[in-house]
Scaffold this motif. Structure first.
Motif, PDB file in Angstrom:
ATOM      1  N   ARG A 192      -4.791 -26.431 -26.955  1.00 20.12           N
ATOM      2  CA  ARG A 192      -5.802 -25.697 -26.196  1.00 20.12           C
ATOM      3  C   ARG A 192      -7.185 -26.319 -26.400  1.00 20.12           C
ATOM      4  O   ARG A 192      -7.947 -26.492 -25.460  1.00 20.12           O
ATOM      5  N   ALA A 193      -7.489 -26.680 -27.622  1.00 17.73           N
ATOM      6  CA  ALA A 193      -8.817 -27.200 -27.936  1.00 17.73           C
ATOM      7  C   ALA A 193      -9.108 -28.541 -27.251  1.00 17.73           C
ATOM      8  O   ALA A 193     -10.243 -28.801 -26.864  1.00 17.73           O
ATOM      9  N   PHE A 194      -8.113 -29.384 -27.112  1.00 29.67           N
ATOM     10  CA  PHE A 194      -8.409 -30.702 -26.529  1.00 29.67           C
ATOM     11  C   PHE A 194      -8.057 -30.820 -25.048  1.00 29.67           C
ATOM     12  O   PHE A 194      -8.221 -31.888 -24.443  1.00 29.67           O
ATOM     13  N   LEU A 195      -7.666 -29.709 -24.423  1.00 23.31           N
ATOM     14  CA  LEU A 195      -7.301 -29.753 -23.003  1.00 23.31           C
ATOM     15  C   LEU A 195      -8.373 -30.390 -22.122  1.00 23.31           C
ATOM     16  O   LEU A 195      -8.078 -31.152 -21.226  1.00 23.31           O
ATOM     17  N   THR A 196      -9.614 -30.078 -22.326  1.00 25.34           N
ATOM     18  CA  THR A 196     -10.693 -30.639 -21.494  1.00 25.34           C
ATOM     19  C   THR A 196     -11.370 -31.824 -22.160  1.00 25.34           C
ATOM     20  O   THR A 196     -12.430 -32.249 -21.721  1.00 25.34           O
ATOM     21  N   HIS A 197     -10.747 -32.355 -23.211  1.00 24.69           N
ATOM     22  CA  HIS A 197     -11.359 -33.459 -23.950  1.00 24.69           C
ATOM     23  C   HIS A 197     -10.493 -34.719 -23.966  1.00 24.69           C
ATOM     24  O   HIS A 197     -10.691 -35.601 -24.781  1.00 24.69           O
ATOM     25  N   VAL A 198      -9.519 -34.799 -23.078  1.00 23.62           N
ATOM     26  CA  VAL A 198      -8.672 -35.987 -22.993  1.00 23.62           C
ATOM     27  C   VAL A 198      -9.362 -37.005 -22.098  1.00 23.62           C
ATOM     28  O   VAL A 198      -9.722 -36.709 -20.963  1.00 23.62           O
ATOM     29  N   THR A 199      -9.566 -38.183 -22.621  1.00 27.91           N
ATOM     30  CA  THR A 199     -10.197 -39.258 -21.858  1.00 27.91           C
ATOM     31  C   THR A 199      -9.190 -40.377 -21.629  1.00 27.91           C
ATOM     32  O   THR A 199      -8.123 -40.414 -22.252  1.00 27.91           O
ATOM     33  N   ARG A 200      -9.538 -41.288 -20.766  1.00 28.55           N
ATOM     34  CA  ARG A 200      -8.640 -42.393 -20.413  1.00 28.55           C
ATOM     35  C   ARG A 200      -8.230 -43.229 -21.632  1.00 28.55           C
ATOM     36  O   ARG A 200      -7.124 -43.743 -21.698  1.00 28.55           O
ATOM     37  N   SER A 201      -9.098 -43.352 -22.612  1.00 32.87           N
ATOM     38  CA  SER A 201      -8.795 -44.216 -23.759  1.00 32.87           C
ATOM     39  C   SER A 201      -8.057 -43.507 -24.896  1.00 32.87           C
ATOM     40  O   SER A 201      -7.659 -44.152 -25.860  1.00 32.87           O
TER      41      SER A 201
END
Length: 107
Positions: A15-24
């Motif tokens: 839940r915490a990283f759902l909006t924090h995933v980047t291409r790298s």
């Protein structure tokens, strides 16, 4: 550690990283100590990551800490591993980027 605690930790991290995933971002993994007070989160980025992206793990760790009862300690480790190299994960793999070319190049 109980299965319920592992499930809670993994769900909190997802839940915490759902909006924090980047291409790298290549992977995110988690380990929880036997006493359930120490949570370690490992973020592995490829070599295209930016300095701005390296701020995201601390935001994610703070959100996970907010979900966990006091006196929990949440630490994050950031590694840079080029995409061609293999990775070593903590106990629970929570996210892994598709890198094998599966699906006719959709990854």
């Amino acid at each position: 550690m109980s299965n319920k605690s592992h499930i809670s930790a993994r769900l909190s991290l997802q839940r915490a990283f759902l909006t924090h995933v980047t291409r790298s971002l290549r992977s995110v993994s988690l380990s929880v100590s036997a006493d359930q007070f120490d949570l370690s989160i490992q973020f592995i980025y490829d070599d295209t990551r930016t300095d701005d992206e390296l701020e995201l793990p601390s935001i994610v760790a703070a959100e996970v800490a907010g979900d966990w009862p006091d006196p929990a300690r949440v630490t994050e480790t950031i590694l840079t591993v080029p995409a061609a190299e293999s990775m070593t994960h903590l106990d629970w793999l929570v996210y892994h980027r598709c890198e094998d070319g599966w699906g006719n190049g959709r990854c």
